[in-house]
Design an enzyme around this catalytic site. Structure first.
Site, short mmCIF file in Angstrom:
data_model
loop_
_atom_site.label_atom_id
_atom_site.label_comp_id
_atom_site.label_asym_id
_atom_site.label_seq_id
_atom_site.Cartn_x
_atom_site.Cartn_y
_atom_site.Cartn_z
CE LYS A 21 0.92 1.23 4.50
NZ LYS A 21 1.76 2.35 4.86
N PRO A 110 9.62 -4.35 -0.42
CG PRO A 110 10.56 -2.36 -1.21
CD PRO A 110 9.39 -3.27 -1.39
CB VAL A 111 11.86 -5.87 4.79
CG1 VAL A 111 11.63 -6.11 6.27
CG2 VAL A 111 11.62 -7.15 4.00
CB ALA A 113 9.80 -0.28 2.69
CG LEU A 115 6.26 0.42 0.35
CD1 LEU A 115 7.15 -0.24 -0.71
CD2 LEU A 115 5.39 1.49 -0.30
N GLY A 117 4.19 -4.26 3.88
CA GLY A 117 4.41 -5.63 3.41
C GLY A 117 4.10 -6.70 4.45
N GLY A 118 4.64 -6.55 5.66
CA GLY A 118 4.43 -7.55 6.72
C GLY A 118 2.96 -7.63 7.10
CB SER A 119 0.40 -5.00 7.66
OG SER A 119 1.11 -4.35 8.69
CB SER A 120 0.14 -6.81 2.74
OG SER A 120 -0.68 -7.22 1.68
CG ASP A 152 -0.52 -0.22 8.38
OD1 ASP A 152 -1.18 0.73 8.81
OD2 ASP A 152 0.61 -0.12 7.83
O1 C5P Z 1 0.35 -1.22 15.19
P1 C5P Z 1 1.77 -1.39 14.81
O2 C5P Z 1 2.42 -2.54 15.53
O3 C5P Z 1 1.99 -1.47 13.35
O4 C5P Z 1 2.52 -0.07 15.29
C1 C5P Z 1 3.90 -0.01 15.46
C2 C5P Z 1 4.24 1.17 16.37
O5 C5P Z 1 3.97 2.40 15.68
C3 C5P Z 1 3.40 1.24 17.62
O6 C5P Z 1 3.97 0.49 18.65
C4 C5P Z 1 3.42 2.72 17.93
O7 C5P Z 1 4.63 3.08 18.58
C5 C5P Z 1 3.44 3.36 16.56
N1 C5P Z 1 2.08 3.74 16.13
C6 C5P Z 1 1.48 4.86 16.69
N2 C5P Z 1 0.21 5.19 16.28
C7 C5P Z 1 -0.44 4.48 15.33
C8 C5P Z 1 0.17 3.35 14.76
C9 C5P Z 1 1.43 3.01 15.17
O8 C5P Z 1 2.05 5.54 17.55
N3 C5P Z 1 -1.65 4.86 14.96
#
Ligand code: C5P
Length: 311
Positions: A21, A110-111, A113, A115, A117-120, A152
């Site tokens: 994305k 790409p990791v 990045a 984009l 990738g891991g979430s998708s 994501d």
């Molecule tokens: O949800 P995810 O594990 O992808 O988020 C990684 C980190 O990014 C969270 O631990 C947080 O520090 C930060 N984050 C945030 N606000 C968001 C999404 C992510 O502060 N809406």
């Protein structure tokens, strides 16, 4: 013969594509009490994708085998997704079935990045296994399961164009919209990986908005109007450009190569530039590749259930 080939149950393969994305808008509204940030972001899936092959095996292990070796093993988010939905299957059928799962992951996104990738990959595993194992989970349960894996991940259950709010996990699909100004996209991944948490930590209150960019974008799309370059915005870009000179340099090089507008995707470091036609996009792509950058030519996609192909 590989472990997967030895133990595979005949006729039990499932292929699935996991699209990347970009964030067309990303408004950070402020910090929440749970440590996350309140967001409004318009995301769009693009034609750059990972391919996952899910293989049912006879042992009770879930493992990822990736062509990027450091992503192999049981810690990969795709393995966690399988574990969570497996637990759900077990809850419905308390007798544990004598099977496991190998996920072969061909990594093209790409990791670390920006984009997704891991979430998708994780969302693709949830969708494929729900369909494959015929697990009767409601849409709301799938979203909750996805959100427990990452902010994501719920977006990737539907993909396409969507407004994502809350911490990014409250997804409102938007109608597929022709965006003439970005028929083609040039993506450049600067040679660094960024941690989303670190980027959010360095934000200052002056980067916050009231959500106006994402609101204006969504309103235009819902009204059937074409969004334009002026709608694009990313509240995380200022801090990333300031702290990471490699990203600032790459942005300057993209503009110098002929891009009219360059924006950070998510927490970066990937930058994207929209182009109305292929010639202009591929000229810029070639110019940046000649400078040694990691560059991709892509476009918006609206995935559908054809993403999952089970045997
Ligand atoms: O949800 P995810 O594990 O992808 O988020 C990684 C980190 O990014 C969270 O631990 C947080 O520090 C930060 N984050 C945030 N606000 C968001 C999404 C992510 O502060 N809406």
């Amino acid at each position: 013969m590989s472990h997967a080939q030895q133990a595979q149950i005949p006729g039990s393969l499932c292929f699935v594509r996991a699209y990347a994305k970009i964030n067309l808008t990303l408004d950070v509204l402020g910090k929440r009490t749970d440590g996350y940030h309140e967001l409004a972001t318009v995301m769009q899936t693009i034609g750059l994708y990972d391919t996952l092959c899910l293989i049912r095996t006879e042992d009770q292990r879930i493992e990822v085998i990736c062509d990027t070796p450091e992503l192999s093993g049981g810690d990969n988010l795709a393995a966690c997704a399988a574990e969570r939905i497996w637990q759900r299957k077990d809850a419905l059928q308390p007798v544990r079935l004598p099977e496991g799962l190998t996920i072969e992951l061909s990594k093209r996104i790409p990791v670390a990045a920006g984009l997704g990738g891991g979430s998708s990959d994780a969302a693709a595993v949830l969708l494929a296994l729900q369909q494959w194992w015929k697990i009767p989970v409601s849409q709301a349960e799938m979203v909750a399961l996805a959100a427990s894996l990452g902010s994501d991940v719920p977006f990737f259950l539907t993909g396409g164009l969507a407004l994502c709010e809350g911490r990014g996990d409250v997804v409102t699909p938007l109608p597929p919209t022709e965006m003439g100004f970005m028929r083609w996209l040039v993506l450049l991944k600067p040679p660094i990986g960024l941690s989303t948490a670190t980027v959010f930590q360095h934000l200052s209150a002056s980067d916050y908005t009231d959500g106006r960019y994402s609101r204006a974008f969504s309103t235009a799309v819902r009204a059937g109007a074409s969004p334009h370059m002026g709608h694009l915005h990313n509240s995380l870009e200022r801090t990333v450009l300031e702290r990471y000179p490699e990203v600032a340099r790459a942005k300057a090089d993209m503009l110098h190569a002929g891009a009219q507008l360059v924006q950070l995707s998510g927490s970066g470091p990937t930058l994207f530039a929209p182009f109305p036609d292929l010639k202009a996009a591929s000229d810029v792509q070639q110019c940046l590749q000649a400078q040694g950058y990691d560059v991709y030519l892509s476009h918006a996609v609206h995935p559908n259930s054809g993403n999952v192909c089970c045997y």
